[in-house]
Design a protein around this motif. Sequence first.
Motif, short mmCIF file in Angstrom:
data_model
loop_
_atom_site.label_atom_id
_atom_site.label_comp_id
_atom_site.label_asym_id
_atom_site.label_seq_id
_atom_site.Cartn_x
_atom_site.Cartn_y
_atom_site.Cartn_z
N GLU A 160 32.64 52.20 36.00
CA GLU A 160 31.57 51.77 36.90
C GLU A 160 30.21 51.69 36.19
O GLU A 160 29.28 51.09 36.71
N LEU A 161 30.11 52.31 35.01
CA LEU A 161 28.85 52.31 34.25
C LEU A 161 28.83 51.22 33.18
O LEU A 161 27.77 51.00 32.57
N THR A 162 29.96 50.57 32.93
CA THR A 162 29.98 49.55 31.89
C THR A 162 29.23 48.30 32.34
O THR A 162 29.08 48.05 33.54
N THR A 163 28.78 47.53 31.38
CA THR A 163 27.92 46.38 31.70
C THR A 163 28.67 45.24 32.37
O THR A 163 28.05 44.35 32.97
N THR A 164 29.99 45.25 32.29
CA THR A 164 30.77 44.17 32.93
C THR A 164 31.19 44.53 34.35
O THR A 164 31.73 43.68 35.05
N HIS A 165 30.97 45.75 34.77
CA HIS A 165 31.48 46.20 36.08
C HIS A 165 30.91 45.33 37.21
O HIS A 165 29.71 45.06 37.27
N GLY A 166 31.80 44.88 38.07
CA GLY A 166 31.39 44.08 39.22
C GLY A 166 31.09 42.63 38.91
O GLY A 166 30.57 41.91 39.76
N THR A 167 31.44 42.18 37.70
CA THR A 167 31.17 40.80 37.30
C THR A 167 32.46 40.00 37.21
O THR A 167 33.56 40.56 37.14
N GLU A 168 32.32 38.68 37.15
CA GLU A 168 33.48 37.81 36.99
C GLU A 168 34.17 38.05 35.65
O GLU A 168 35.39 37.92 35.53
N LEU A 169 33.38 38.41 34.64
CA LEU A 169 33.96 38.67 33.32
C LEU A 169 34.94 39.84 33.40
O LEU A 169 36.04 39.78 32.82
N ALA A 170 34.58 40.89 34.10
CA ALA A 170 35.47 42.05 34.23
C ALA A 170 36.77 41.65 34.92
O ALA A 170 37.86 42.12 34.55
N ASP A 171 36.66 40.77 35.89
CA ASP A 171 37.85 40.31 36.61
C ASP A 171 38.79 39.52 35.70
O ASP A 171 39.99 39.47 35.95
N SER A 172 38.23 38.91 34.65
CA SER A 172 39.04 38.07 33.76
C SER A 172 39.67 38.85 32.61
O SER A 172 40.49 38.31 31.87
N LEU A 173 39.25 40.10 32.43
CA LEU A 173 39.76 40.91 31.33
C LEU A 173 40.79 41.92 31.84
O LEU A 173 40.66 42.46 32.94
N GLY A 174 41.79 42.18 31.05
CA GLY A 174 42.79 43.19 31.41
C GLY A 174 42.28 44.59 31.14
O GLY A 174 41.26 44.79 30.46
#
Length: 290
Positions: A50-64
């Motif tokens: 939840e603290l990472t910079t991708t959290h809650g973004t479309e990029l996070a959704d695209s990464l495993g």
Amino acid sequence: MSSEVIDRSARFQGILGRLSAKSIDDYYNPYRLFEWPEQLPEAMWWMSPELTTTHGTELADSLGTEQLQKLSRFESINFYSLNVHGIRELLIEVVNRIHTKGFETPSEFFHHFIGEENEHMWFFAEFCLRYGDGKIYRQPAGAGAAAPSAKLESLLVFARIMIFEELVDHYNSAMAADERLHETIRAINRIHHQDESRHIAFGRELVQLLYQDVKSTATEAELDEISGYLRRYMTHSFESLYHPQVYRDAGLADPYEVRRTLLASPARVVAEAQTFRKTTKFLEKTGIIR
């Protein structure tokens, strides 16, 4: 100084006495406290997701999960690297003021502060060098912003230190309690949070006193300048977590575009506001930011 500031200064002395006593009671030897495993598993969360910079973004959704965990490793190394750089800078500023005119009252606590921050810098650097491929990330160029004027320097210096420590402590307190993280990671965050709680209490009191002193002679334009400067500094500090080298090391293509995309994300706005929620409330309540 006005009588109000003098009264608050007496209160400040009492707080400093209690914080100094607490520093003595809580003293530990960091060189013996931590156990450093030879290696940490790469297939784990190195930072609360939840603290990472991708959290809650479309990029996070695209990464495993595997790639997100790899990214969390380098994000954690960047976070501890920022601690190393931030602590170095604040130590320089505090050392330059210890036992000087105007800082007679806090100088005893400065000794505890300097000793503790030096030890923090050591164990954050140690973590980076052991588990971050032997490197400490450099801060991107163009990181700082010029102070509005020399006469406001001490206020802005200690306000920056307070902002930096409150940002870091937001992450420390979350990761210290996160059972998904390795105990070594939880331990360094836990011990840093323990010390930072004293430093933040000290910083808030000192910043209020310095602001009252500045406010007694400053113009409205100067007060507006202070407010704008500190808002910009909070945003800059948070954006330092978004490091293109982190994204490159994690194997993401076009790391500078990744950074631009993440900085423009609504999730970044939400995360920054949450990180500085208590800080902003304090600065607005005291009138330092408007």
